[in-house]
Enzyme design. Structure first.
Site, PDB file in Angstrom:
ATOM      1  N   MET A 290       0.839  -1.199   0.000  1.00 21.88           N
ATOM      2  CA  MET A 290       0.000   0.000   0.000  1.00 21.88           C
ATOM      3  C   MET A 290       0.878   1.253   0.000  1.00 21.88           C
ATOM      4  O   MET A 290       0.410   2.349   0.338  1.00 21.88           O
ATOM      5  CB  MET A 290      -0.941  -0.005   1.202  1.00 21.88           C
ATOM      6  CG  MET A 290      -1.917  -1.180   1.154  1.00 21.88           C
ATOM      7  SD  MET A 290      -3.468  -0.883   2.006  1.00 21.88           S
ATOM      8  CE  MET A 290      -2.901  -0.565   3.659  1.00 21.88           C
ATOM      9  N   GLY A 291       2.152   1.105  -0.387  1.00 17.43           N
ATOM     10  CA  GLY A 291       3.011   2.277  -0.510  1.00 17.43           C
ATOM     11  C   GLY A 291       3.570   2.730   0.828  1.00 17.43           C
ATOM     12  O   GLY A 291       3.555   1.987   1.807  1.00 17.43           O
TER      13      GLY A 291
ATOM     14  N   HIS B 105       9.301  -3.372   3.381  1.00 18.04           N
ATOM     15  CA  HIS B 105       8.897  -3.600   1.992  1.00 18.04           C
ATOM     16  C   HIS B 105      10.127  -3.919   1.129  1.00 18.04           C
ATOM     17  O   HIS B 105      10.102  -4.824   0.293  1.00 18.04           O
ATOM     18  CB  HIS B 105       8.212  -2.365   1.410  1.00 18.04           C
ATOM     19  CG  HIS B 105       6.953  -1.944   2.097  1.00 18.04           C
ATOM     20  ND1 HIS B 105       6.864  -0.793   2.839  1.00 18.04           N
ATOM     21  CD2 HIS B 105       5.720  -2.512   2.136  1.00 18.04           C
ATOM     22  CE1 HIS B 105       5.635  -0.662   3.306  1.00 18.04           C
ATOM     23  NE2 HIS B 105       4.918  -1.697   2.900  1.00 18.04           N
TER      24      HIS B 105
ATOM     25  N   GLN C  37     -10.210  -2.683   2.132  1.00 25.51           N
ATOM     26  CA  GLN C  37      -9.770  -3.252   3.403  1.00 25.51           C
ATOM     27  C   GLN C  37      -9.825  -2.261   4.561  1.00 25.51           C
ATOM     28  O   GLN C  37      -9.348  -2.556   5.642  1.00 25.51           O
ATOM     29  CB  GLN C  37      -8.381  -3.891   3.275  1.00 25.51           C
ATOM     30  CG  GLN C  37      -7.244  -2.945   3.000  1.00 25.51           C
ATOM     31  CD  GLN C  37      -5.970  -3.702   2.653  1.00 25.51           C
ATOM     32  OE1 GLN C  37      -5.849  -4.308   1.593  1.00 25.51           O
ATOM     33  NE2 GLN C  37      -4.990  -3.682   3.555  1.00 25.51           N
TER      34      GLN C  37
ATOM     35  N   GLY D  38       4.903 -10.172   3.994  1.00 23.71           N
ATOM     36  CA  GLY D  38       5.632 -10.100   5.253  1.00 23.71           C
ATOM     37  C   GLY D  38       4.923 -10.856   6.374  1.00 23.71           C
ATOM     38  O   GLY D  38       3.697 -10.827   6.467  1.00 23.71           O
ATOM     39  N   GLN D  39       5.722 -11.489   7.220  1.00 20.01           N
ATOM     40  CA  GLN D  39       5.146 -12.126   8.412  1.00 20.01           C
ATOM     41  C   GLN D  39       4.674 -11.076   9.414  1.00 20.01           C
ATOM     42  O   GLN D  39       3.959 -11.393  10.349  1.00 20.01           O
ATOM     43  CB  GLN D  39       6.188 -13.026   9.076  1.00 20.01           C
ATOM     44  CG  GLN D  39       6.511 -14.250   8.244  1.00 20.01           C
ATOM     45  CD  GLN D  39       7.680 -15.041   8.799  1.00 20.01           C
ATOM     46  OE1 GLN D  39       8.198 -14.740   9.867  1.00 20.01           O
ATOM     47  NE2 GLN D  39       8.107 -16.040   8.063  1.00 20.01           N
TER      48      GLN D  39
ATOM     49  N   ASP E 261       2.448  -9.111   8.956  1.00 21.92           N
ATOM     50  CA  ASP E 261       0.993  -9.281   8.877  1.00 21.92           C
ATOM     51  C   ASP E 261       0.724 -10.775   8.769  1.00 21.92           C
ATOM     52  O   ASP E 261       0.340 -11.280   7.706  1.00 21.92           O
ATOM     53  CB  ASP E 261       0.457  -8.498   7.679  1.00 21.92           C
ATOM     54  CG  ASP E 261       0.779  -7.027   7.795  1.00 21.92           C
ATOM     55  OD1 ASP E 261       0.073  -6.337   8.545  1.00 21.92           O
ATOM     56  OD2 ASP E 261       1.760  -6.560   7.187  1.00 21.92           O
TER      57      ASP E 261
ATOM     58  N   SER F 222       6.586  -0.087   9.952  1.00 18.29           N
ATOM     59  CA  SER F 222       5.213   0.001   9.444  1.00 18.29           C
ATOM     60  C   SER F 222       5.005   1.387   8.862  1.00 18.29           C
ATOM     61  O   SER F 222       5.519   2.377   9.405  1.00 18.29           O
ATOM     62  CB  SER F 222       4.216  -0.231  10.586  1.00 18.29           C
ATOM     63  OG  SER F 222       2.925   0.218  10.210  1.00 18.29           O
TER      64      SER F 222
HETATM   65  P1  AMP Z   1       1.522  -2.876   3.456  1.00 15.47           P
HETATM   66  O1  AMP Z   1       2.067  -1.830   2.534  1.00 15.47           O
HETATM   67  O2  AMP Z   1       1.526  -2.458   4.895  1.00 15.47           O
HETATM   68  O3  AMP Z   1       0.214  -3.427   2.976  1.00 15.47           O
HETATM   69  O4  AMP Z   1       2.553  -4.073   3.404  1.00 15.47           O
HETATM   70  C1  AMP Z   1       2.918  -4.665   2.188  1.00 15.47           C
HETATM   71  C2  AMP Z   1       3.705  -5.904   2.458  1.00 15.47           C
HETATM   72  O5  AMP Z   1       4.872  -5.594   3.197  1.00 15.47           O
HETATM   73  C3  AMP Z   1       2.911  -6.928   3.303  1.00 15.47           C
HETATM   74  O6  AMP Z   1       3.163  -8.229   2.828  1.00 15.47           O
HETATM   75  C4  AMP Z   1       3.483  -6.709   4.673  1.00 15.47           C
HETATM   76  O7  AMP Z   1       3.380  -7.845   5.506  1.00 15.47           O
HETATM   77  C5  AMP Z   1       4.932  -6.399   4.350  1.00 15.47           C
HETATM   78  N1  AMP Z   1       5.553  -5.678   5.470  1.00 15.47           N
HETATM   79  C6  AMP Z   1       5.083  -4.574   6.095  1.00 15.47           C
HETATM   80  N2  AMP Z   1       5.894  -4.231   7.113  1.00 15.47           N
HETATM   81  C7  AMP Z   1       6.898  -5.143   7.136  1.00 15.47           C
HETATM   82  C8  AMP Z   1       8.042  -5.346   7.977  1.00 15.47           C
HETATM   83  N3  AMP Z   1       8.319  -4.534   8.980  1.00 15.47           N
HETATM   84  N4  AMP Z   1       8.844  -6.394   7.698  1.00 15.47           N
HETATM   85  C9  AMP Z   1       8.577  -7.236   6.665  1.00 15.47           C
HETATM   86  N5  AMP Z   1       7.506  -7.105   5.850  1.00 15.47           N
HETATM   87  C10 AMP Z   1       6.679  -6.068   6.075  1.00 15.47           C
END
Ligand code: AMP
Length: 281
Positions: free
Chosen positions: A30-31, A37, A61, A147-148, A150, A185
């Site tokens: 989601m950027g 990421h 979501q 990512g784990q 989430d 995050s």
């Molecule tokens: P998001 O942009 O928050 O939707 O995350 C996109 C992807 O990045 C998802 O698969 C998340 O689980 C992963 N992600 C977010 N934060 C982290 C982190 N701190 N470490 C590893 N993966 C992450």
């Protein structure tokens, strides 16, 4: 690195890549990209020929009262970060491209999508599963990296992919943390300095929960209580849940044995944060 906004443009690139026989990775985001990421993109680049990163703040979501409007957005920085990490294409569609007004379909993963985050955020994982299914259809990746951080999302996506026989390998990658253990995050940007400091209590509580299990605690209730007490001792943080579950199913363990996942969710000021760790007991 190509930057593509429409599925028609994406189709043209897809045709060219298929003709060349490239193994394609997809990294949905989601950027507001950070090093977490980037770790997914780097791993994807090491394992696949081309890496497509989607940057799409998925309205499906978010519940109406949630932070869709204020979710951090910075496309220029994201393009630079994606390219540096090894992306070959960034797909950044407008909302109407992904979900035109006539769209009616939602993907629901029963059970897994209803507990923990799903209980606190009803409908959240329907939005996640729907957008991921659509991205898989548009990008046709061989592998997709999540990512784990989430953890429940990873399980929901895996279940959906298996259930629908989608030909995509779902790869789960470790959580990248800051110096004090706070999981990176996009939402951390919104924390004040004292809130950012207080946020470290989430990981502290997870480590304490894991430590007490390793020290011989056998009662899941005691572990939950310990984690909750640690989070609740931090005045800037309001606990949503602290749980220990079976890692494969997210169901409550009768005994603290085998592959377990400890998870916490809390409100830190106006910002909701989640974190988790896995252990084998
Ligand atoms: P998001 O942009 O928050 O939707 O995350 C996109 C992807 O990045 C998802 O698969 C998340 O689980 C992963 N992600 C977010 N934060 C982290 C982190 N701190 N470490 C590893 N993966 C992450």
């Amino acid at each position: 690195m190509q930057v593509v906004q429409t599925s028609a443009e994406l189709k043209a690139v897809l045709g060219a890549e298929r003709a060349g026989g490239a193994v394609r990775a997809l990294v949905p985001t989601m950027g507001a990209l950070h090093d977490g990421h980037a770790s997914l993109v780097e791993r994807a680049a090491a394992e696949c020929d081309t890496v497509w990163v989607s940057v799409f703040v998925n309205p499906l979501q978010f519940a109406p009262h949630e932070d869709l409007a204020s979710y951090p957005r910075d496309l220029d920085a994201d393009l630079a970060a994606a390219e540096k990490a090894g992306a070959t294409l960034v797909f950044t569609p407008p909302v109407e491209e992904m979900f035109p007004p006539e769209a009616r379909t939602r993907v629901h993963v029963a059970g897994l999508a209803e507990v923990l985050e799903g209980a606190s955020r009803p409908g959240h994982f329907d939005g996640v599963a729907t957008v991921v299914a659509k991205l898989f259809a548009l990008a046709d990746p061989r592998r997709a990296y999540f990512g784990q951080k989430d953890f429940q999302q990873l399980l929901v996506v895996r279940r959906m992919t298996d259930d629908l026989s989608l030909p995509v390998g779902v790869v789960g990658c470790p959580t990248v943390r800051d110096f004090d253990g706070v999981a990176l995050s996009s939402r951390n940007h919104r924390l004040s300095a004292p809130e950012r400091e207080a946020a470290a209590v989430l990981y502290r509580s997870l480590r304490a929960g894991a430590a007490t299990i390793f020290a011989g605690e056998e009662d899941p209730h005691e572990v939950r209580e310990l984690m909750a007490a640690i989070v609740e001792a931090e005045p800037l943080v309001a606990l949503d849940y602290a749980e220990v579950v079976k890692a494969a199913t997210l169901s409550p363990p009768a005994r603290l044995h085998g592959e377990l996942r400890l998870l916490v969710a809390a409100q830190v000021g106006a910002t909701r944060l989640i974190d988790n760790v896995g252990i084998v007991a």
